[in-house]
Write a protein that holds these residues in place. Structure first.
Motif, mmCIF file in Angstrom:
data_model
loop_
_atom_site.group_PDB
_atom_site.id
_atom_site.type_symbol
_atom_site.label_atom_id
_atom_site.label_comp_id
_atom_site.label_asym_id
_atom_site.label_seq_id
_atom_site.Cartn_x
_atom_site.Cartn_y
_atom_site.Cartn_z
ATOM 1 N N ASN A 147 0.808 -1.219 0.000
ATOM 2 C CA ASN A 147 0.000 0.000 0.000
ATOM 3 C C ASN A 147 0.843 1.271 0.000
ATOM 4 O OD1 ASN A 147 -2.276 -1.621 0.151
ATOM 5 N ND2 ASN A 147 -2.375 -1.520 2.386
ATOM 6 N N THR A 148 2.135 1.142 0.211
ATOM 7 C CA THR A 148 3.024 2.295 0.327
ATOM 8 C C THR A 148 3.272 2.931 -1.038
ATOM 9 O OG1 THR A 148 4.126 1.325 2.248
ATOM 10 C CG2 THR A 148 5.319 3.056 1.071
ATOM 11 N N PRO A 149 3.191 4.257 -1.156
ATOM 12 C CA PRO A 149 3.487 4.908 -2.438
ATOM 13 C C PRO A 149 4.894 4.572 -2.934
ATOM 14 C CG PRO A 149 2.494 6.466 -0.894
ATOM 15 C CD PRO A 149 2.795 5.230 -0.111
ATOM 16 N N ASP A 150 5.079 4.687 -4.267
ATOM 17 C CA ASP A 150 6.417 4.463 -4.830
ATOM 18 C C ASP A 150 7.416 5.439 -4.217
ATOM 19 O OD1 ASP A 150 5.398 2.516 -6.536
ATOM 20 O OD2 ASP A 150 5.003 3.968 -8.136
ATOM 21 N N ILE A 151 7.021 6.703 -4.139
ATOM 22 C CA ILE A 151 7.883 7.742 -3.582
ATOM 23 C C ILE A 151 7.107 8.552 -2.552
ATOM 24 C CG2 ILE A 151 9.061 9.919 -4.089
ATOM 25 C CD1 ILE A 151 10.194 8.722 -6.563
ATOM 26 N N SER A 152 7.707 8.729 -1.386
ATOM 27 C CA SER A 152 7.116 9.502 -0.294
ATOM 28 C C SER A 152 8.078 10.607 0.100
ATOM 29 C CB SER A 152 6.865 8.606 0.924
ATOM 30 O OG SER A 152 6.168 7.435 0.587
ATOM 31 N N GLN A 153 7.535 11.661 0.687
ATOM 32 C CA GLN A 153 8.367 12.766 1.170
ATOM 33 C C GLN A 153 8.136 12.948 2.669
ATOM 34 O OE1 GLN A 153 8.269 16.418 -1.311
ATOM 35 N NE2 GLN A 153 6.768 15.334 -2.546
ATOM 36 N N VAL A 154 9.194 12.905 3.433
ATOM 37 C CA VAL A 154 9.056 13.141 4.873
ATOM 38 C C VAL A 154 10.253 13.934 5.391
ATOM 39 C CG1 VAL A 154 7.644 11.103 5.356
ATOM 40 C CG2 VAL A 154 10.122 10.932 5.492
ATOM 41 N N PHE A 155 9.995 14.704 6.425
ATOM 42 C CA PHE A 155 11.044 15.374 7.172
ATOM 43 C C PHE A 155 11.254 14.557 8.441
ATOM 44 C CE2 PHE A 155 9.035 18.521 4.547
ATOM 45 C CZ PHE A 155 10.060 19.359 4.125
ATOM 46 N N VAL A 156 12.476 14.094 8.674
ATOM 47 C CA VAL A 156 12.748 13.263 9.843
ATOM 48 C C VAL A 156 13.814 13.949 10.688
ATOM 49 C CG1 VAL A 156 13.366 10.971 10.689
ATOM 50 C CG2 VAL A 156 12.250 11.210 8.459
#
Length: 534
Positions: free
Chosen positions: A412-421
Motif C-alpha cells: 500500500n506504500t506509495p512508490d515515492i514519499s516525502q518526509v522530514f525526519v
C-alpha cells in the motif's frame, strides 16, 4: 469520583494560575501540524514532542549550546564496566501535578508502560531488559547488551505519576491487571511533573496549558502564563493572525514566500539547525525500486540545487541547505563537503539503462503530504526531473493520517514519499535505525521497507560500540553505503524556520549558544519570555 477529583485538581491549577496574578496574564499562541498526541507513550511527531517537553519531564535533557546530556530529574548516573547497567540517582524535591512525590517506582512504571503499549518511540527501549527501583531515589536499568545511545534515548522517556495512572485504568484492576494502561484517560489528561499544566485538549484543533505553580524549578515570571497550541492552521490564516498581532509563533511548514513577507513586515525568523533532514523515500519492496539501479537513476536525476533555492527566504535565512548523505551535516557520521549531492543526468540515464525494468513501463507514484503544501513543489520538481530521463510519473496528494496507515504495508506504500525526519534524541542511531533497520519497517519514518543485512549489521554495531571515534567511523561507512544503494534521495538538510511576533523571545531558536541539538526542545515554554500581556 476519581475522574472528577482529577478534573477538579486540573481546574484548580488553572484557576490558581488565572487568579493569583494581579497583573494581566501573558498568552503565547503558536501552531503546528495536527495531530497533537497527548499520551507520551504514543508521541513521535513534532507537535507531540512539544507537548511532551512541557507537560512532562525526563531523567536527562540535552546540554545547552553543545553536544551531550545532563541530569534533570536525575542528579547523576553511573555505568557498569560492561556497559549493561545504568544506575540513576533521583532528585528528592520533585512532585507531580497531582501532588504525589516522584520516586524510582514512577521511572520503572513509565518504562514498563512504554514497552507494554509498544507504540510511538517504544522501540528505542527494546534494548532494556529490565528496570528496578532499589530504593525510592535509585533506579537501575539493565540492558540486554551494551548500548552507546542509551542515555540519549532517555530524553524520550517522559516520567508519569504511577499512582494517578493506576487510578484511571480502563479494563484493569490495579497492578494485577493493567488493562489499557490508562490510555483512554491519558488521551485527554496528563500525569506529569512538567512546567505547564493541561487545561483543555482537542488533538485536531488546540491544546491549552497554564503555568504549573508548583514546578520544582519554578517557572520564570516572564514565561507565558497561558499557552494556546493550535493545530492545522492554514498558511494564509497564520500570516493574517501574525500580521494583526493575534498569533506569536508559526509552525515550520509555512512556504518560504510567506515567511519572507512576514519578515519584511517585521516578524522574527527563528531557526532550529542540525536536527532534521528532508528525505524523498523510495519503496524498495516492490517494482521498480526493488532494483537499486532504478533507485540510483532517481537519485542522480533529482535537481538538488533547485530544491535548495526553492526554500530560500532571505540572503541569510533558508529552510534548507545542501545534503551530503543520510545524516545532517555536523552530526556524528555525516559526510564532508566533497559528498554534496548533485544532479547528474548522464549517470541517471546510465543507471536507468542498467535497471531490469524498461523505462517505458515505469510510471512512478509521487506522493506528497497534504498538510505540508511545500512538498507539492518538490513533487513537481521531481516530476520534471524524471521526465528528463524519460520516466512518467503521477502526483498524488495524501493526507497525513492516510499516509501513516498506508505505509504499514509495502503493497500500500506509495512508490515515492516525502518526509522530514529529525534525530529524535540527537544521536545518529535514533535517526537511522527507525528508518532503515529491517525490524523497524512500516512506520512513517520507514516507507522504504528496506531489508538489507549489511545495513542491519552496521546499525547494530553502531549501537554497541562505545568509543566515539569508532562510532563515527561506523556511521560514516553506513552513510556511504546508503548513498551507494539509494533507498532514499537525500534532498537537503532542513532548517525549520518559524515566523514570530516581537512579543516573544525564544533564545533557544535565536542564539546558537543557547540552542539544543534535539528537535522541538527549544519550545520549552518556561525558557521563553513574553513582552506584554493580552
Amino acid at each position: 469520583m476519581k475522574f472528577k477529583r482529577h478534573l477538579f485538581a486540573a481546574g484548580l491549577i488553572a484557576a490558581t494560575a488565572m487568579a493569583t496574578p494581579v497583573f494581566a496574564e501573558t498568552v503565547l499562541r503558536l501552531d503546528e501540524s495536527p495531530t497533537g498526541e497527548l499520551d507520551p507513550a504514543k508521541a513521535s511527531d513534532y507537535a507531540d514532542s512539544i507537548l511532551m517537553y512541557n507537560l512532562y519531564d525526563t531523567l536527562v535533557i540535552p546540554n545547552e549550546g553543545q553536544p551531550g546530556f545532563q541530569p534533570f530529574l536525575a542528579t547523576d548516573w553511573t555505568v557498569s564496566d560492561d556497559g549493561k547497567t545504568y544506575t540513576f540517582k533521583l532528585r528528592d524535591d520533585v512532585t507531580f501535578q497531582s501532588g504525589n512525590p516522584l520516586t524510582a517506582d514512577d521511572i520503572v512504571f513509565s518504562l514498563d508502560r512504554m514497552k507494554a503499549i509498544g507504540q510511538g518511540l517504544s522501540y528505542l527501549f527494546d534494548v532494556v531488559d529490565s528496570a528496578s527501583a532499589t530504593d525510592p531515589q535509585t533506579v537501575v536499568f539493565t540492558l540486554k547488551q551494551a548500548n552507546a545511545p542509551f542515555v540519549s534515548t532517555l530524553v524520550r522517556l517522559p516520567i508519569l505519576d504511577e499512582k494517578t495512572v493506576l487510578e484511571q485504568l480502563d479494563g484493569g484492576n490495579g497492578t494485577d491487571d493493567m488493562g489499557d494502561w490508562g490510555q483512554a484517560w491519558l488521551s485527554e489528561h496528563t500525569a506529569g511533573s512538567g512546567a505547564y499544566a493541561l487545561t483543555s485538549h482537542n488533538p485536531q484543533e488546540e491544546t491549552e496549558m497554564v503555568k504549573n505553580p508548583d514546578y520544582f524549578l519554578g517557572v520564570p515570571a516572564a514565561a507565558p502564563d497561558r499557552v494556546r497550541f493550535r493545530y492545522g492552521l492554514e498558511a494564509a490564516t497564520v500570516r493574517t493572525l501574525i500580521a494583526q498581532g493575534e498569533h506569536d509563533i508559526s509552525s515550520q511548514w509555512l512556504p518560504p514566500e510567506v515567511l519572507k513577507s512576514l519578515a519584511d513586515d517585521g516578524a522574527q525568523l527563528l531557526q532550529e539547525k542540525g536536527t532534521t533532514e528532508f528525505y524523498i523515500k523510495m519503496n524498495t519492496a516492490k517494482a521498480p525500486f526493488d532494483d537499486p539501479e532504478c533507485r540510483l537513476a532517481m537519485a542522480y536525476a533529482f535537481d538538488y540545487d533547485t530544491g535548495v533555492k526553492m526554500v530560500s527566504i532571505t540572503d541569510e535565512v533558508s529552510q534548507g541547505s545542501p545534503s551530503t548523505g543520510a545524516l545532517p551535516v555536523g552530526m556524528m557520521g555525516a559526510l564532508g563537503d566533497d559528498h554534496v549531492m548533485k544532479q547528474d543526468l548522464e549517470k541517471a540515464k546510465e543507471h536507468l539503462a542498467a535497471c531490469q525494468y524498461p523505462a517505458s513501463d515505469i510510471n512512478v507514484d509521487l506522493s506528497w503530504i497534504g498538510e505540508v503544501p511545500l512538498e507539492e513543489r518538490f513533487a513537481l520538481l521531481m516530476q520534471a526531473n524524471l521526465s528528463q530521463i524519460g520516466i512518467k510519473s503521477t502526483i498524488r496528494k495524501v493526507p497525513w493520517a492516510l499516509f501513516t496507515e498506508q505505509v504499514t504495508k509495502p503493497e500500500n506504500t506509495p512508490d515515492i514519499s516525502q518526509v522530514f525526519v529529525n534525530t529524535i534524541t540527537g544521536d545518529p542511531d535514533t535517526l537511522l535505525y527507525p528508518m532503515y533497520a529491517s525490524s523497524a519497517e512500516g512506520t512513517w519514518m520507514s516507507p522504504e521497507h528496506l531489508n538489507d543485512p549489511k545495513v542491519d549489521e552496521m546499525l547494530e554495531t553502531g549501537r554497541v560500540e562505545s568509543d566515539p571515534e569508532k562510532r563515527t567511523a561506523i556511521y560514516k561507512e553506513l552513510n556511504e553505503y546508503l548513498v551507494s544503494i539509494a533507498p532514499t534521495i537525500y534532498a537537503q538538510d532542513q532548517t525549520p524556520v518559524f515566523a514570530a511576533s516581537d512579543r516573544v523571545s525564544v533564545p533557544a531558536l535565536s542564539d546558537p549558544s543557547r540552542a539544543y541539538a534535539l528537535a522541538g526542545f527549544g519550545f520549552n515554554f518556561r525558557m521563553m519570555e513574553m513582552k506584554d500581556a493580552q
